[in-house]
Design an enzyme around this catalytic site. Structure first.
Site, PDB file in Angstrom:
ATOM      1  N   LYS A  38       0.904  -1.155   0.020  1.00 19.99           N
ATOM      2  CA  LYS A  38       0.122  -0.234  -0.057  1.00 19.99           C
ATOM      3  C   LYS A  38       1.037   1.213  -0.178  1.00 19.99           C
ATOM      4  O   LYS A  38       1.285   1.557   0.915  1.00 19.99           O
ATOM      5  CB  LYS A  38      -0.994  -0.017   1.282  1.00 19.99           C
ATOM      6  CG  LYS A  38      -1.956   1.107   1.321  1.00 19.99           C
ATOM      7  CD  LYS A  38      -2.787   0.893   2.495  1.00 19.99           C
ATOM      8  CE  LYS A  38      -3.868   2.058   2.459  1.00 19.99           C
ATOM      9  NZ  LYS A  38      -3.334   3.341   2.418  1.00 19.99           N
TER      10      LYS A  38
HETATM   11  P1  ATP Z   1      -9.913   5.506   1.159  1.00 17.23           P
HETATM   12  O1  ATP Z   1      -9.460   5.804   0.062  1.00 17.23           O
HETATM   13  O2  ATP Z   1     -10.357   3.887   1.213  1.00 17.23           O
HETATM   14  O3  ATP Z   1     -11.236   6.130   1.510  1.00 17.23           O
HETATM   15  P2  ATP Z   1      -8.086   6.994   2.739  1.00 17.23           P
HETATM   16  O4  ATP Z   1      -8.419   8.133   2.110  1.00 17.23           O
HETATM   17  O5  ATP Z   1      -7.984   6.873   4.386  1.00 17.23           O
HETATM   18  O6  ATP Z   1      -9.117   5.944   2.668  1.00 17.23           O
HETATM   19  P3  ATP Z   1      -6.201   5.154   2.707  1.00 17.23           P
HETATM   20  O7  ATP Z   1      -6.861   4.495   4.122  1.00 17.23           O
HETATM   21  O8  ATP Z   1      -5.035   5.605   2.982  1.00 17.23           O
HETATM   22  O9  ATP Z   1      -6.956   6.277   2.277  1.00 17.23           O
HETATM   23  O10 ATP Z   1      -6.328   3.866   1.790  1.00 17.23           O
HETATM   24  C1  ATP Z   1      -6.627   3.881   0.359  1.00 17.23           C
HETATM   25  C2  ATP Z   1      -5.746   4.437  -0.438  1.00 17.23           C
HETATM   26  O11 ATP Z   1      -4.444   3.801  -0.826  1.00 17.23           O
HETATM   27  C3  ATP Z   1      -6.229   4.308  -1.865  1.00 17.23           C
HETATM   28  O12 ATP Z   1      -7.093   5.353  -2.265  1.00 17.23           O
HETATM   29  C4  ATP Z   1      -5.124   4.398  -2.630  1.00 17.23           C
HETATM   30  O13 ATP Z   1      -4.808   5.827  -2.931  1.00 17.23           O
HETATM   31  C5  ATP Z   1      -3.875   3.770  -1.863  1.00 17.23           C
HETATM   32  N1  ATP Z   1      -3.135   2.726  -2.272  1.00 17.23           N
HETATM   33  C6  ATP Z   1      -1.887   2.678  -2.439  1.00 17.23           C
HETATM   34  N2  ATP Z   1      -1.666   1.226  -2.732  1.00 17.23           N
HETATM   35  C7  ATP Z   1      -2.854   0.539  -2.993  1.00 17.23           C
HETATM   36  C8  ATP Z   1      -2.989  -0.542  -3.639  1.00 17.23           C
HETATM   37  N3  ATP Z   1      -1.995  -1.584  -3.933  1.00 17.23           N
HETATM   38  N4  ATP Z   1      -4.349  -0.794  -3.992  1.00 17.23           N
HETATM   39  C9  ATP Z   1      -5.231   0.068  -3.601  1.00 17.23           C
HETATM   40  N5  ATP Z   1      -5.135   1.310  -3.216  1.00 17.23           N
HETATM   41  C10 ATP Z   1      -3.789   1.682  -2.707  1.00 17.23           C
END
Ligand code: ATP
Length: 876
Positions: free
Chosen positions: A469
């Site tokens: 991630k």
């Molecule tokens: P969300 O986007 O789920 O509403 P958030 O803004 O708090 O929550 P995070 O909890 O950091 O974001 O996690 C989701 C984000 O992680 C995705 O929107 C994307 O930008 C990022 N990301 C990074 N690597 C990946 C991956 N391998 N697959 C999907 N998303 C990823």
């Protein structure tokens, strides 16, 4: 503040109003009933003498002032607008004298000022008119209530849509609208806002919106689109940059300009009520009179004004925008309209009609109403009213899903509303409003999990992919057959300009046979030479707009993770394994600029590999891992599989932590129904705008607790495979101070190096001096039989994800639960505590304390009693 001349110029626009003016008697009829008539000649005198204007009859004062202004206008000044009477006769602009008290007596039950017409008195005239006017600055000119307001403000929009009949109101409304150009009035929308604002109930909010939408659909379909935009507090989709760009000062200025407030009284109002809309409401109630007949606001005209404000640019745009804002406030009839106009201008409507509510309301409205001329089928209100709650929910459910699915794939009301008006809610809508190039779809989202253990439990028996991630910015890349590229952010803003380097990269990554596509990935700041990942902070230093490719200072690499569209075909319904295969086989990597997210495929049996992968992700500054289901289950299993740990928990009656003798653990009433525990199995499809368990986020910040335990290794098993020469796993225990026994708490396989394993095997050599013949009587352990029992003598410091109730481990039994002990999930060896003897190892009391602390911190929910010893399951 705009000069009187400027205001007059603005007022001149009201010429275009098609509204017929009413004669004085009409407007003053009601007014006269409430205000004692005053002798006409004394009133006239008062004006001339500058005496107290309240001595004047309203009508007389109006005539007097109008005559005076007409005289002045004839003398070269701009002429205040006079509306033509319905009979074609000229009648003077209409007004009455009203002080605040009068204005307030005209307020309706909602506190709305029902005044329809005002005449703004320029400063000079105020002085001429009366010193008392000057000091109060509130010579208010009003009509004796507008019948249109009376209709709009009496519609019971908050009634159940199953009994509400738009037809009852549409004809009358249309009659009134016709007098003002034929478009639905803003008063109607305001009525809906007032009702929505007065309730906390989601059901009532949806009902109110449904009924409003139905009246509009049946009464003035051309106003439906602006209604939806205004009710959702937007004027365009996020990817079309149309910003109102109004500062708070424009609204304050308008309140001063229009409501005759000075700086001090405006501030006093702000201090009193806080919200700009409420200030406008109060200010309007104390309205100064205005010298023009307002042009009644329509839903369309308000929307168009907002678009005009947003699209006006360049020199003088500030002034133009200000004039539009002034005009809106000036034309707002009554305090409530002003309140919502201002809230709309501030982009803070506060009516809770967010996207989902609106989509639900639209889906229901189009089941019950259609515009004249449309021929799609409707549901019978009478039949629906006979249904039970559950059956009705089922009727609503499918259309709701259809509308939401359309909007998730094409989030633009400009696309959705015209098709809805034409064909209603049906499957064809999904085709007509489907995925399209250069229109961003709403991204699929991941559910949060507390730790790896929870993730593994949730995805039991499923194949999944664990991906790094990355900590960057999500990017949705669209490319058409001609090679035109658009890049959108997580929140659907267009950011093609921000990444010209990425745009330039597209021809290189697009393999043979790839025409159009929509791809998703994370854009991360990297070192261009080594590819080393940089922090999100570094990426955020990159300019946002109009980045010239030559001036890029922060280099980025796109880590692609999904492919949603390929060669004019949607891939959303394909399983992730297939989409990923297409992505990785059809596109080409470019070192340090474009590649795939690093991943491993696993199942819940591979906990060790998953843990290693998780560690490797965090080691290179990733936030954790994303875990994604790879395949759909075969059809037979699709409907009926418990897929969620919560569901499993719910379906397993669990004893209370301290059961009372003779009582069942869970009462009949508390026991969840069988139905509740069954849910559709997780799909591996791409589900736009959904946060499902088929994508799980495991982040490092919530992966482990900071607490550690000092445990005593008490037994071991022969390892498997590579570890067959060593003891692995190793059983560990806490000590019970009261009984002196050692209570097993977990098996551990993590955190050991090979050399540690080797030394450990040598130390606890079979038949050697540090091993025992069998299980000692002072050890409490109900699980399987270890291959070797250690003589307790060491203390190891152990980390763990969290603590859980367990039927296998006896640690702290009786302290938290009479039947279950405690265990650790994802125990990990940190180091030997050479400085500690076994009598300094952690106690069961300490362990119970940690568990209670953890539960107190955890969000409300069922105790983490998973019914199986998942620590054991996971580790083995
Ligand atoms: P969300 O986007 O789920 O509403 P958030 O803004 O708090 O929550 P995070 O909890 O950091 O974001 O996690 C989701 C984000 O992680 C995705 O929107 C994307 O930008 C990022 N990301 C990074 N690597 C990946 C991956 N391998 N697959 C999907 N998303 C990823």
């Amino acid at each position: 503040m705009a000069s009187p001349a400027k205001k007059r110029k603005l007022n001149g626009d009201s010429k275009s109003s098609s509204a017929p003016s009413r004669n004085l008697d009409y407007f003053f009829g009601k007014q006269k009933k409430g205000i004692p008539a005053r002798p006409a000649n004394s009133a006239a005198k008062s004006v001339e003498n500058g005496a107290d204007m309240s001595a004047l009859a309203d009508e007389e004062l109006a005539r007097k002032l109008q005559a005076k202004w007409d005289e002045e206008d004839a003398g070269g000044r701009m002429v205040a607008k006079k509306s033509g009477s319905p009979e074609g006769k000229e009648s003077p602009t209409l007004f009455v004298l009203a002080d605040t008290a009068v204005t307030e007596t005209k307020a309706d039950k909602n506190g709305n000022n029902m005044n329809g017409f005002r005449l703004e008195l320029p400063e000079k005239e105020q002085k001429i008119a009366s010193p008392s006017v000057k000091t109060k600055s509130t010579l208010s000119l009003q009509a004796a209530g507008s019948t249109e307001d009376a209709i709009s403000f009496n519609i019971p929009f908050d009634e159940s849509p199953l009994t509400f009949e738009p037809a009852k109101y549409v004809q009358d409304l249309q009659g009134h609208w016709a007098a003002e150009g034929g478009d639905a009035s803003y008063a109607l929308l305001t009525r809906c806002f007032v009702l929505v604002n007065s309730t906390q109930s989601r059901i009532k909010i949806v009902d109110t919106l449904v009924n409003l939408l139905r009246v509009i659909i049946e009464g003035d379909q051309s106003s439906l689109l602006p209604t939806v935009w205004l009710a959702t507090n937007a004027i365009s989709p996020p990817y079309i940059s149309l910003e109102l760009g109004l500062g708070g000062s424009a609204i304050s200025k308008a309140l001063k300009n229009v409501c005759g407030l000075d700086k001090k009284s405006l501030k006093a109002l702000y201090d009193k009520v806080g919200d700009a809309g409420d200030v406008a409401f109060e200010a309007k109630k104390r309205q100064s009179f205005t010298l023009r007949k307002p042009k009644p606001l329509t839903i369309k005209s308000v929307y168009q004004s907002l678009v005009k404000i947003a699209s006006t640019q360049g020199t003088g745009s500030g002034e133009i925008k200000q004039r539009i804002v002034d005009r809106l406030l000036q034309d707002a009839r009554g305090a409530e309209e002003s309140r919502y106009i201002v809230r709309t201008l501030c982009q803070h409507l506060r009516i809770g009609a967010v996207k989902t509510t609106m989509l639900i309301a639209l889906s229901r409205a189009f089941l019950l109403s259609k515009p004249p001329g449309a021929d799609f089928a409707l549901k019978s209100q009478i039949e629906l009213a006979k249904l039970k709650k559950e059956a009705l929910a089922e009727v609503w459910a499918r259309p709701e899903e259809v509308v939401k699915a359309c909007f998730a794939k094409r989030p633009n009301y400009n696309d959705l509303i015209p098709v809805l008006l034409e064909i209603g809610v049906c499957d064809e809508l999904l085709v007509r409003c489907g995925l399209a190039l250069h229109i961003p779809l709403r991204p699929m989202l991941g559910s949060i999990t507390r730790d790896l253990s929870e993730m593994l439990t949730k995805l039991q028996d499923r194949d999944f992919s664990c991906e790094y991630k990355y900590d960057g910015q999500r990017a949705q890349v669209h490319c058409d057959d001609q090679g035109k590229v658009s890049i959108f952010s997580r929140h659907l803003e267009l950011m093609t300009d921000k990444y010209p380097d990425l745009v330039a990269l597209i021809p290189k990554i697009r393999g043979d046979g790839v025409g159009s596509f929509i791809m998703e990935g994370e854009v991360v700041a990297v070192d261009p030479e080594s590819g080393e990942l940089k922090t999100f902070q570094t990426l955020s230093n990159r300019a946002r707009k109009d980045v010239a490719i030559g001036s890029v200072k922060v280099n980025v690499c796109m880590f692609a993770f999904d492919l949603m569209y390929l060669n004019s075909e949607s891939l959303l319904d394909r399983p992730f394994r297939e989409r990923r295969e297409l992505l990785r086989s059809l596109f080409t990597e470019v070192p340090n600029q474009f590649t795939w997210v690093k991943s491993i495929d696993a199942t819940s049996q591979d906990s060790e590999a998953v843990l290693e992968f998780f560690k490797s992700a965090t080691d290179i500054k990733c936030e954790g891992i994303m875990v994604k289901i790879l395949d759909n289950l075969p059809n037979a299993k699709l409907k009926d599989e418990p897929n969620d740990v919560a569901d499993i928990k719910e379906s397993t009656p669990k004893p209370p932590s301290k059961p009372t003798k003779g009582k069942k653990g869970v009462s009949e009433k508390e026991a969840p129904s069988e139905k509740k525990s069954r849910r559709k199995a997780l799909l591996a499809t791409y589900e736009p705008d959904k946060r499902l368990d088929s994508w799980l986020k495991v982040k490092k910040d919530y992966s482990t607790t900071f607490d550690t335990l000092d445990l005593i290794p008490i037994a071991g098993w022969h390892g498997q495979g590579r570890k067959s020469k060593w003891w692995s796993p190793i059983l560990l225990a806490v000590r019970n101070e009261e009984t002196g026994s050692l209570e097993a708490v977990c098996k551990c396989i993590s955190g050991f190096t090979d050399s540690f394993y080797k030394a450990n095997k040598e130390f606890y050599e079979e038949g050697g001096e540090h091993v025992l013949d069998g299980k000692p009587s002072y050890v409490d352990y109900e699980g399987g039989h270890p291959d070797v029992w250690f003589e307790p003598q060491e203390v190891w410091e152990m980390a763990f994800a969290d603590l859980t109730l367990s039927p296998t481990y006896t640690a702290a039994i009786g302290l938290v639960s009479d039947e279950r002990g405690l265990s650790m999930r994802f125990p990990r060896f940190l180091k030997k505590r050479e400085d500690k003897g076994i009598d300094e190892a952690s106690t069961s009391e300490f362990l119970a304390g940690l568990y209670r602390k953890q539960e107190a911190k955890a969000p409300a929910g069922p105790a983490k009693d998973v019914g199986v010893d998942d620590a054991e399951e996971d580790e083995d």
